[in-house]
Design a protein around this motif. Structure first.
Motif, short mmCIF file in Angstrom:
data_model
loop_
_atom_site.label_atom_id
_atom_site.label_comp_id
_atom_site.label_asym_id
_atom_site.label_seq_id
_atom_site.Cartn_x
_atom_site.Cartn_y
_atom_site.Cartn_z
N ASP A 154 0.81 -1.22 0.00
CA ASP A 154 0.00 0.00 0.00
C ASP A 154 0.85 1.28 0.00
O ASP A 154 0.61 2.17 -0.82
CB ASP A 154 -0.96 -0.02 1.19
CG ASP A 154 -1.94 1.13 1.17
OD1 ASP A 154 -2.94 1.04 0.45
OD2 ASP A 154 -1.69 2.14 1.86
N ARG B 74 0.96 4.08 -3.10
CA ARG B 74 0.65 5.50 -2.90
C ARG B 74 1.77 6.39 -3.44
O ARG B 74 1.51 7.43 -4.05
CB ARG B 74 0.40 5.78 -1.42
CG ARG B 74 -0.89 5.17 -0.89
CD ARG B 74 -0.97 5.24 0.63
NE ARG B 74 -2.15 4.58 1.13
CZ ARG B 74 -3.28 5.19 1.49
NH1 ARG B 74 -3.36 6.51 1.38
NH2 ARG B 74 -4.30 4.51 1.94
N ARG B 75 3.01 5.99 -3.20
CA ARG B 75 4.15 6.78 -3.71
C ARG B 75 4.18 6.76 -5.24
O ARG B 75 4.48 7.77 -5.88
CB ARG B 75 5.45 6.23 -3.14
CG ARG B 75 5.67 6.53 -1.67
CD ARG B 75 7.01 6.01 -1.19
NE ARG B 75 8.13 6.68 -1.83
CZ ARG B 75 9.39 6.29 -1.72
NH1 ARG B 75 9.69 5.21 -1.01
NH2 ARG B 75 10.36 6.96 -2.33
N GLU C 294 1.52 9.15 -6.56
CA GLU C 294 1.95 10.56 -6.45
C GLU C 294 2.95 10.90 -7.56
O GLU C 294 2.85 11.97 -8.19
CB GLU C 294 2.60 10.79 -5.08
CG GLU C 294 1.62 10.76 -3.92
CD GLU C 294 2.34 10.88 -2.58
OE1 GLU C 294 3.58 11.07 -2.59
OE2 GLU C 294 1.67 10.76 -1.53
N GLU D 279 -5.04 6.33 -10.32
CA GLU D 279 -5.67 5.74 -9.14
C GLU D 279 -5.13 4.33 -8.88
O GLU D 279 -4.74 3.62 -9.80
CB GLU D 279 -7.19 5.65 -9.32
CG GLU D 279 -7.89 6.99 -9.50
CD GLU D 279 -7.85 7.86 -8.26
OE1 GLU D 279 -7.56 7.34 -7.15
OE2 GLU D 279 -8.09 9.08 -8.38
N ILE D 280 -5.15 3.94 -7.61
CA ILE D 280 -4.84 2.57 -7.22
C ILE D 280 -6.04 1.69 -7.58
O ILE D 280 -7.19 2.07 -7.41
CB ILE D 280 -4.55 2.48 -5.72
CG1 ILE D 280 -3.31 3.31 -5.37
CG2 ILE D 280 -4.36 1.03 -5.27
CD1 ILE D 280 -3.05 3.44 -3.88
N ARG E 248 -6.35 -1.77 -3.74
CA ARG E 248 -7.50 -0.89 -3.48
C ARG E 248 -8.57 -1.61 -2.66
O ARG E 248 -9.25 -0.98 -1.83
CB ARG E 248 -8.09 -0.38 -4.79
CG ARG E 248 -9.12 0.73 -4.55
CD ARG E 248 -9.58 1.38 -5.83
NE ARG E 248 -10.53 2.43 -5.56
CZ ARG E 248 -11.64 2.66 -6.24
NH1 ARG E 248 -11.94 1.89 -7.29
NH2 ARG E 248 -12.45 3.64 -5.91
#
Length: 554
Positions: free
Chosen positions: A162, A166-167, A170, A181-182, A187
């Motif tokens: 996770d 997220r990195r 970004e 988007e994940i 997700r």
């Protein structure tokens, strides 16, 4: 190379030293250095540049030189030299639950075992039991551990995947300038994932590859085709970035997020083809359904519930008013009570339970009664310094193998809250385990049973219970059962948590944090609860402080 990766190399060297039979002082020095490096908030590169490594407690000139070499070269020459003396395959034996470096060293020196295959053959031939201090029971446990190892999936924990996902999101949003988007199992917050799936709002994958190649934790681009780009990651997995035209981004996000069974059921409801829309919620709306949270998209009745208007209001991190199980430096934590109180205040909590280990768990520097009373005075002092957060006197009390608790009833009665945990005897027969956990649930001083199975995901199987009976007694006594949010545990899992809620059992979602950053792991526990269809009303630490205290005084 980040601090965690440096710590892993130091621990590997310590394991090899112990396997070889080196003195314990040197072995422990490397392990302490690994712990210090891992909890150091500042990147080691910056500390090395200032020549201040030796300012870190436990790191002298020799260890500082080792750490500098690892950071600057990505390797440690002493490990490579040691591997000339000790077969590297011995490290794989450490994956067997309950088998440590000392045991591996003895198996190597006394039986010449260097591989998992050799160990299994020796155990089946009855050779292991012949070693001094082993015996038939130890041999049987080694075989059970090997069988568990064979069942491992080698998937990533959600706690590893996770943050990396997220990195990457970004980075790609910044580089591509489009929505990213994940998707996939990350997700849905599955406890383990095979890979990371992302979705980028671009017409073609052509722009994705160069942006992905420069992303953090990416080692190389492995595949580029008409639909997506795949890259290898440092964490031993891969990321797949799917190109989705903006006009159908919502449709593709639904398709790439849900389990195959969920998507197939949606397609059936749609009459064979999902609507082509830009927003995800529009897909569900076009099918006459409310938006379904990603954690529910597993084909476990969520579409029928949506059709009937019975989807639950799922718990969110913002619903939590406190954390009922965490550790300070008084036992095996790495933060002061004041630091924990300030961190709780910063997170908007009303209350926090300092639940350090009881004395029976000596490996974790558990507290005896004298140290407890000293800690309580510190809690009183910090309550005055940080009045926004009420610190409660608690303990994670060890459940002994005979089912008794570490502290007598007169001491248990003095706590604000008692968390009971099983750390040992997890391989006892089911009947013995049931006696232990039911006895704990019926103890009037116990408020929460923490990480009930004791499992470590992909490393140690958990205890087996008659869950229906466990939940019946928990409801009868009003005892809460924990969803431990440590991503290595996630115990209860989503299946057991859903059974608990359906049985009317109170649930606690706790971080089990041993440092300040780990307080944020609580979101993984919330994800387990969401996957279990749990709303805030079932979770005891969503209650305001007066209501929590009323429950504790039940």
């Amino acid at each position: 190379m980040d601090n965690r990766e440096v710590a892993e190399q130091l621990r590997q060297f310590a394991d090899l030293l112990e396997i070889k039979g080196e003195n314990a002082f040197r072995v422990n020095a490397y392990r302490r250095a690994a712990d210090a490096v891992e909890r150091e908030p500042e990147p080691l590169e910056a500390i090395i540049a200032r020549e201040e490594l030796t300012a870190i407690e436990g790191i002298g000139p020799g260890l500082a030189a080792a750490i500098t070499e690892i950071v600057q070269t990505g390797r440690y020459s002493a490990t490579e030299e040691l591997l000339d003396e000790v077969p590297g395959t011995l490290l794989t034996l450490l994956g067997i639950p309950g088998v440590g470096p000392k045991t591996v060293g003895r198996l190597y020196r006394e039986l010449g075992i260097t591989t998992l295959v050799q160990l299994e053959a020796a155990a089946r031939a009855g050779q292991v039991r012949q070693l001094k201090g082993f015996g038939p029971r130890a041999e049987a446990r080694i075989l059970e551990g090997i069988a568990f190892l064979h069942r491992r999936t080698n998937r990533l924990s959600i706690g590893t995947a996770d943050p990396v996902a997220r990195r990457l999101v970004e980075h790609l949003r910044r580089e591509l300038g489009v929505p990213v988007e994940i998707a996939g199992s990350v997700r849905r917050q599955c406890e383990t994932v095979g890979n990371i799936d992302l979705l980028a709002a671009v017409e073609s994958p052509a722009a994705i590859a160069p942006a992905l190649e420069s992303a953090p934790r990416v080692t190389q681009i492995e595949e580029v085709n008409d639909a997506f780009v795949v890259a290898a990651l440092e964490i031993g997995s891969s990321v797949r970035v799917v190109a989705a035209a903006p006009a159908v981004f919502g449709t593709e996000l639904v398709r790439w997020t849900g389990s195959r069974a969920h998507v197939a059921e949606l397609v059936r409801v749609a009459g064979g083809t999902l609507p082509h829309v830009a927003e995800e919620a529009e897909v569900y709306a076009a099918l006459g359904l409310p938006w379904i949270a990603p954690e529910l998209r597993e084909a476990r009745g969520e579409i029928a519930a949506a059709q009937a208007g019975r989807l639950p209001r799922l718990i969110e991190v913002s619903d939590l008013r406190g954390d009922l199980h965490l550790h300070s430096e008084w036992s095996d934590g790495r933060a002061t009570i004041l630091q924990l109180a300030e961190a709780a205040r910063d997170r908007g909590y009303e209350y926090l339970c300092i639940a350090d280990h009881s004395g029976g768990l000596r490996v974790a520097r558990g507290l005896d009664v004298d140290r407890l009373r000293e800690q309580w005075r510190e809690i009183e002092r910090v309550n005055e310094l940080v009045p926004e957060v009420r610190l409660l006197r608690a303990s994670e009390v060890e459940v002994r193998r005979d089912g008794s608790l570490d502290f007598p009833d007169e001491i248990l009665a003095e706590f604000d809250l008692v968390v009971a945990s099983l750390h040992s005897g997890l391989r006892q027969p089911r009947e013995e385990l049931m006696k232990r956990i039911l006895g704990v649930l019926r103890n009037p001083h116990v408020d929460i049973v923490a990480h009930p199975t004791g499992r470590i995901i992909e490393r140690r199987p958990g205890a087996e219970y008659d869950w229906e009976e466990v939940f019946r007694v928990a409801r009868e006594t009003g005892t809460a059962i924990e969803i431990n949010a440590d991503p290595a545990r996630l115990d209860m899992n989503d299946e057991h948590a859903r059974m608990a809620q359906e049985a009317g059992v109170l649930i606690a979602i706790d971080s089990d944090a041993h440092d300040i950053p780990s307080l944020d792991h609580i979101r993984y526990g919330v994800s387990v609860a969401r996957r279990a269809w749990i709303g805030p009303e079932s979770v005891v630490n969503t209650r305001p402080l007066p209501d929590l205290l009323a429950w504790l005084n039940r």
